[in-house]
Each structure stands twice: as C-alpha cells, then as structure tokens.
Design a protein around this motif. Sequence first.
Motif, PDB file in Angstrom:
ATOM      1  N   LYS A 283     -17.961  -0.244  -0.114  1.00 23.80           N
ATOM      2  CA  LYS A 283     -16.593  -0.472  -0.603  1.00 23.80           C
ATOM      3  C   LYS A 283     -16.095  -1.873  -0.271  1.00 23.80           C
ATOM      4  O   LYS A 283     -15.069  -2.298  -0.796  1.00 23.80           O
ATOM      5  N   PHE A 284     -16.764  -2.562   0.633  1.00 22.10           N
ATOM      6  CA  PHE A 284     -16.286  -3.887   1.057  1.00 22.10           C
ATOM      7  C   PHE A 284     -17.307  -4.934   0.633  1.00 22.10           C
ATOM      8  O   PHE A 284     -18.486  -4.859   1.001  1.00 22.10           O
TER       9      PHE A 284
ATOM     10  N   ILE B  90       0.846  -1.203   0.000  1.00 25.21           N
ATOM     11  CA  ILE B  90       0.000   0.000   0.000  1.00 25.21           C
ATOM     12  C   ILE B  90       0.882   1.253   0.000  1.00 25.21           C
ATOM     13  O   ILE B  90       0.701   2.165  -0.812  1.00 25.21           O
TER      14      ILE B  90
ATOM     15  N   VAL C  98      -8.273  -8.096   1.461  1.00 24.66           N
ATOM     16  CA  VAL C  98      -7.568  -7.257   2.455  1.00 24.66           C
ATOM     17  C   VAL C  98      -7.483  -8.019   3.780  1.00 24.66           C
ATOM     18  O   VAL C  98      -8.385  -8.791   4.139  1.00 24.66           O
TER      19      VAL C  98
ATOM     20  N   ALA D 158      -5.011  -1.706   5.567  1.00 25.54           N
ATOM     21  CA  ALA D 158      -5.672  -1.821   4.262  1.00 25.54           C
ATOM     22  C   ALA D 158      -7.124  -1.349   4.356  1.00 25.54           C
ATOM     23  O   ALA D 158      -7.619  -0.647   3.472  1.00 25.54           O
TER      24      ALA D 158
ATOM     25  N   VAL E 215      -8.666   1.847   2.193  1.00 26.99           N
ATOM     26  CA  VAL E 215      -9.832   1.749   1.304  1.00 26.99           C
ATOM     27  C   VAL E 215     -10.931   2.709   1.779  1.00 26.99           C
ATOM     28  O   VAL E 215     -11.552   3.412   0.979  1.00 26.99           O
ATOM     29  N   GLN E 216     -11.145   2.758   3.090  1.00 30.20           N
ATOM     30  CA  GLN E 216     -12.174   3.664   3.620  1.00 30.20           C
ATOM     31  C   GLN E 216     -11.874   5.120   3.261  1.00 30.20           C
ATOM     32  O   GLN E 216     -12.777   5.884   2.930  1.00 30.20           O
TER      33      GLN E 216
ATOM     34  N   ILE F 256     -12.200   3.034  -5.241  1.00 33.20           N
ATOM     35  CA  ILE F 256     -11.367   2.023  -4.572  1.00 33.20           C
ATOM     36  C   ILE F 256     -12.236   1.173  -3.645  1.00 33.20           C
ATOM     37  O   ILE F 256     -12.896   1.695  -2.743  1.00 33.20           O
ATOM     38  N   ALA F 257     -12.199  -0.149  -3.886  1.00 25.67           N
ATOM     39  CA  ALA F 257     -12.987  -1.078  -3.070  1.00 25.67           C
ATOM     40  C   ALA F 257     -12.099  -2.247  -2.652  1.00 25.67           C
ATOM     41  O   ALA F 257     -10.922  -2.306  -3.019  1.00 25.67           O
ATOM     42  N   ALA F 258     -12.685  -3.177  -1.895  1.00 27.03           N
ATOM     43  CA  ALA F 258     -11.902  -4.331  -1.415  1.00 27.03           C
ATOM     44  C   ALA F 258     -12.799  -5.539  -1.267  1.00 27.03           C
ATOM     45  O   ALA F 258     -13.985  -5.418  -0.936  1.00 27.03           O
TER      46      ALA F 258
ATOM     47  N   VAL G 176      -9.883  -2.851  -7.188  1.00 24.95           N
ATOM     48  CA  VAL G 176     -10.290  -3.698  -6.064  1.00 24.95           C
ATOM     49  C   VAL G 176      -9.020  -4.201  -5.388  1.00 24.95           C
ATOM     50  O   VAL G 176      -8.211  -4.890  -6.007  1.00 24.95           O
ATOM     51  N   VAL G 177      -8.849  -3.818  -4.135  1.00 26.02           N
ATOM     52  CA  VAL G 177      -7.749  -4.345  -3.341  1.00 26.02           C
ATOM     53  C   VAL G 177      -8.242  -5.705  -2.845  1.00 26.02           C
ATOM     54  O   VAL G 177      -9.120  -5.784  -1.987  1.00 26.02           O
TER      55      VAL G 177
END
Length: 343
Positions: free
Chosen positions: A241-242, A154, A175, A180, A184-185, A191-193, A171-172
């Motif tokens: 995002k998650f 990161i 996580v 992480a 993302v937050q 940007i999502a995860a 997309v990470v």
Amino acid sequence: MKTLTINRPDDCHLHVRNGEILKTVLPHTARQFARAIIMPNLKPPVTTLAQALTYREEILQAVPGDMDFTPLMTLYLTSATTVDEIKTAAASNIIQAFKLYPAGATTNSDSGVADIKAIYPLLAALEHHDLPLLVHGEVADEACDIFDREKMFIDTYLADMVVNFPSLRIVVEHVTTTEAVQFVQNAGATIAATITPQHLLFNRNALLAGGIKPHYYCLPIIKRESHRLSLVAAATSGNPKFFLGTDSAPHQTSLKENACGCAGCYSAHAALELYAEAFDQAEALDKLEGFASFYGADFYRLPRNSGTVTLEKNAWTVPSIYGEADLSITPLKANDTLFWKLV
Ligand code: DOR
Ligand code: ZN
C-alpha cells in the motif's frame, strides 16, 4: 564497494512544470525512473485530455535523446469536470488518474474543489470507469492548524469517501502523519499512499530549528519525529500500500528564499539516492525495490519495468543550484553530502 541493484523504478508523484524549468528538471528524473505520474497543477491546470496530450508532448521533447522515459498523465479535477470528460479520459489510455486538490490547500490549487461532497457524482464516475483518484489530503481551512490539516482531511472527507466509493482506487498522496499511515493500513486494498523522501528523512526541526530553512518547506508540512518514524516504518514494511512518490516540486530559488516562500522541495536531482539513504538508515535496503519499483506499478495496474538501476555507497556533494540564473533551483540537501550514488 557496497552496491544495490534494483528493477527500474517509477516516481508515482512528480511535478515537472513546463517551459524552461521543465528542461532543467526532467533529465534528473529520466536518468533514474522509467516512468512518472505527472501532476497537473500547471497555470492554467491540465483539465482536459487535449491539454494533457500537449503537455505530454512537451515533456517528451525534454527527455534527453539517450534516455528512455514515459510520462504518465493525470487530469486536474475541478467542480466543472464532467462525467463525459472522465469517460473520455478513461478510454484514452493516456490518463492514468485524476488529482483532487481541495481549493486553496497548496500551490496552484485555486482551481481545486471547494465543496468535496458536491463532486461525489464525479467520484462515482471515476469508480465506474476504474480510474484512480489521487488526493492532496489536507483541508484548506484557515482556522485549522497547519500541522493538523492532514488528519482533519482524513476525518472530515476521506473516511466518508472510502465508505461511499468502496471500489474507487485512491492514492493518499504524500502522507505525513501516523494517523494517515494507520488510516491507509486499516483501509481496504483500494487505498494506497505515496511517501516523499523529505518526509522520510527529516522532521520539522530541519525546517525550523536554528533558523528558517525555506527549502524544507513543502505541503503537507514536515511533521514531528514520531510521525517521521511512522512513515519510515510504513515505507520499509514491505506493505504494497505504500510506494514511492517524490512530490519533487521545483520552484526557482528566489521564490523559495522569499518573505512568503512557496511550498515544494526539489528532490528529483537525487530522488533514488535520498530514498536509499532513508532505507539504509532503517537497515531495510532490501525493501527499497518493492517500494520503488513494484508496488506503484501494481496499484496502477501497469506492467513492472524491465531493466535495472544500480546504486553504490559512495559519498558525493549535492550542488548548490541547478539551472541558469533567474530560473535556478536549489535542490534538497544542497551543498550537503549524500552517501548513495546512482551508477
Ligand atoms: O509542497 C508542495 N508543492 N505541495 C504540493 O502539494 C504542491 C507542490 C507544488 O506544486 O509546488
Ligand atoms: Zn505534489
């Protein structure tokens, strides 16, 4: 009996392999999920649209006749990928995303990218064609402690990528750390995860305390309890995002129970049940549907699925293996009790 009915979910990060293993594992996913984002790290990797079409056909052949399942294909980004291939992929309506593996970071990543800055023109092309980039967010640096590799990725790469490609959807994947989650937050809506069931349910004691348990070994490696708690908080927060991505990664048992066991947890046999357990423990079952069925589809700009699946609170014992003889696979929580069951 307590039951939970949700919209049919999607698995936004899945390894199904090819050949015999594919036939064993695919029905497990198809009975729970309407669609899955299929990882391209075969040997050799899936790098072209033509290869993805062949692989997609092989996957469809493995779907049992009474099930309705759509594989969503990805391509493996290499330093030899061309801007033209990205353009072709974007126009295809078959390719949903490109996957970036840092070279050497994980299973079948030797074709991955050694010099991430050198592929910035490819990231620009992905941004231009509005194709998401899926990232295995770990450095492969041998000198970096294995528990620090996500944070190092990161700080060294991802932060810079986000600044340089503000419209690129990233997309990470899987996580595993508080850092992480915070990254993302705090990042923009592009940007999502994904979060796996094993990282929600277990900390590193499951892997290392009281004897080494190879079926809990995956990459990124399972971290300490404080990180697990951050992941549970993120997954159950209702923050879109998650979302759900199992990273179910089958390996034959003999390659896991080995002096050099390979990375990957097999969770597809009970994916939704495992997530239900994690959400139930957090008293957040009402947040499972968004995480499992809505936020991933929304991020990929796919229609939400129609139809539902129902889970009931009804304890069952996970089998010790799936599949035949040499190719048998040991599932996550083998011989153990799960408290939720798909109806
Ligand atoms: O544990 C893992 N297994 N992590 C990955 O990134 C790859 C996967 C696999 O393909 O086996
Ligand atoms: Zn994976």
